[in-house]
Design a protein around this motif. Structure first.
Motif, PDB file in Angstrom:
ATOM      1  N   GLU A 154      70.427 -25.710   6.434  1.00  0.00           N
ATOM      2  CA  GLU A 154      70.286 -25.427   7.770  1.00  0.00           C
ATOM      3  C   GLU A 154      71.456 -25.837   8.516  1.00  0.00           C
ATOM      4  O   GLU A 154      71.120 -24.634   9.763  1.00  0.00           O
ATOM      5  CB  GLU A 154      68.720 -26.226   8.612  1.00  0.00           C
ATOM      6  N   ARG A 155      72.312 -26.815   9.147  1.00  0.00           N
ATOM      7  CA  ARG A 155      73.198 -26.745   9.847  1.00  0.00           C
ATOM      8  C   ARG A 155      74.155 -25.923   9.715  1.00  0.00           C
ATOM      9  O   ARG A 155      75.367 -25.469  10.445  1.00  0.00           O
ATOM     10  CB  ARG A 155      73.452 -28.241   9.697  1.00  0.00           C
ATOM     11  N   PHE A 156      74.347 -25.949   8.469  1.00  0.00           N
ATOM     12  CA  PHE A 156      75.458 -24.479   7.608  1.00  0.00           C
ATOM     13  C   PHE A 156      74.980 -22.878   8.341  1.00  0.00           C
ATOM     14  O   PHE A 156      75.641 -22.328   8.604  1.00  0.00           O
ATOM     15  CB  PHE A 156      75.847 -24.810   5.922  1.00  0.00           C
ATOM     16  N   LEU A 157      74.154 -23.111   8.317  1.00  0.00           N
ATOM     17  CA  LEU A 157      73.300 -21.334   8.296  1.00  0.00           C
ATOM     18  C   LEU A 157      73.897 -20.912   9.812  1.00  0.00           C
ATOM     19  O   LEU A 157      73.814 -19.922  10.333  1.00  0.00           O
ATOM     20  CB  LEU A 157      71.575 -21.030   7.782  1.00  0.00           C
ATOM     21  N   LYS A 158      72.764 -22.545  10.844  1.00  0.00           N
ATOM     22  CA  LYS A 158      73.733 -22.036  12.100  1.00  0.00           C
ATOM     23  C   LYS A 158      74.873 -21.769  13.157  1.00  0.00           C
ATOM     24  O   LYS A 158      75.146 -21.226  13.007  1.00  0.00           O
ATOM     25  CB  LYS A 158      73.144 -23.788  12.888  1.00  0.00           C
ATOM     26  N   ALA A 159      75.843 -22.490  11.804  1.00  0.00           N
ATOM     27  CA  ALA A 159      76.632 -22.480  12.067  1.00  0.00           C
ATOM     28  C   ALA A 159      77.751 -21.047  12.329  1.00  0.00           C
ATOM     29  O   ALA A 159      78.320 -20.176  12.274  1.00  0.00           O
ATOM     30  CB  ALA A 159      77.477 -23.757  10.850  1.00  0.00           C
ATOM     31  N   VAL A 160      77.142 -20.538  10.790  1.00  0.00           N
ATOM     32  CA  VAL A 160      77.593 -18.823  10.643  1.00  0.00           C
ATOM     33  C   VAL A 160      76.422 -18.148  11.128  1.00  0.00           C
ATOM     34  O   VAL A 160      77.340 -17.506  12.052  1.00  0.00           O
ATOM     35  CB  VAL A 160      77.130 -18.711   9.077  1.00  0.00           C
ATOM     36  N   TRP A 161      75.133 -18.508  11.884  1.00  0.00           N
ATOM     37  CA  TRP A 161      74.630 -18.132  12.669  1.00  0.00           C
ATOM     38  C   TRP A 161      75.140 -17.620  14.001  1.00  0.00           C
ATOM     39  O   TRP A 161      75.477 -16.489  15.186  1.00  0.00           O
ATOM     40  CB  TRP A 161      73.679 -18.312  13.269  1.00  0.00           C
ATOM     41  N   LYS A 162      76.070 -18.636  14.372  1.00  0.00           N
ATOM     42  CA  LYS A 162      76.835 -18.747  15.521  1.00  0.00           C
ATOM     43  C   LYS A 162      78.439 -18.224  15.785  1.00  0.00           C
ATOM     44  O   LYS A 162      79.166 -18.043  16.623  1.00  0.00           O
ATOM     45  CB  LYS A 162      77.352 -20.576  15.742  1.00  0.00           C
ATOM     46  N   GLN A 163      78.750 -18.109  14.305  1.00  0.00           N
ATOM     47  CA  GLN A 163      79.819 -17.515  14.134  1.00  0.00           C
ATOM     48  C   GLN A 163      81.399 -18.713  14.349  1.00  0.00           C
ATOM     49  O   GLN A 163      82.401 -18.430  15.074  1.00  0.00           O
ATOM     50  CB  GLN A 163      80.056 -16.348  14.661  1.00  0.00           C
ATOM     51  N   ASP A 164      80.499 -19.817  13.882  1.00  0.00           N
ATOM     52  CA  ASP A 164      81.641 -20.793  14.547  1.00  0.00           C
ATOM     53  C   ASP A 164      82.307 -21.106  13.253  1.00  0.00           C
ATOM     54  O   ASP A 164      81.599 -21.993  12.151  1.00  0.00           O
ATOM     55  CB  ASP A 164      81.267 -22.305  15.134  1.00  0.00           C
TER      56      ASP A 164
END
Length: 162
Positions: free
Chosen positions: A44-54
């Protein structure tokens, strides 16, 4: 009097049926162990980082070799960083997601991976690592499997499969 007896029996039957369904529903969802919870949180943290484009945050969560969606296993961090940078160009921030299941790699359901994918993933995961199944919303959209390598002191995302 007879009518109220039938109504009471009908009500009791409905309560028993729905109660049974609730019990079955609770039984169908396996309890996640500590390793499952670590894998779920990391995915979930991985997807959130991808979603934030970070890119920096995403790279902190990954390791190589990395299974890239059935195409290849990426061996070098620089090559992986380039691939992830390309992945981050698309804004996905408005797509909600939910974790649906966590599978131990050694106990995957039959047919979860095809033969080609299985051969690539075998080089990355061992039987105790996890694949986290994430569903995108609204229901019916495609999901993704996030592969998590679990070692004694750390967990890392090491692949994904659409």
């Amino acid at each position: 009097m007879i009518a109220s007896f039938y109504a009471a029996c009908l009500t009791a039957g409905v309560v028993m049926i729905f109660g049974s369904i609730a019990v079955l529903d609770a039984q169908e969802k396996p309890k996640l162990d500590k390793q499952d919870l670590i894998a779920k949180d990391l995915a979930e943290r991985f997807l959130k980082a991808v979603w934030k484009q970070d890119l920096d945050a995403t790279m902190q969560l990954v390791d190589v070799p990395f299974f890239w969606d059935g195409v290849e296993n990426i061996e070098g961090r620089d090559a992986l960083k380039g691939k992830i940078a390309g992945l981050l160009k698309r804004d996905r921030s408005k797509i909600p997601f939910e974790t649906k299941a966590v599978h131990t790699y050694g106990k995957l359901p039959q047919g979860f991976l095809n033969n080609k994918d299985g051969k690539l993933v075998d080089k990355i995961l061992d039987k105790n690592d996890r694949i986290v199944h994430i569903e995108f919303k609204p229901p019916g959209r495609d999901g993704i499997g996030i592969m998590v390598r679990l070692r004694a002191d750390q967990a890392k995302v090491v692949g994904f499969r659409d």
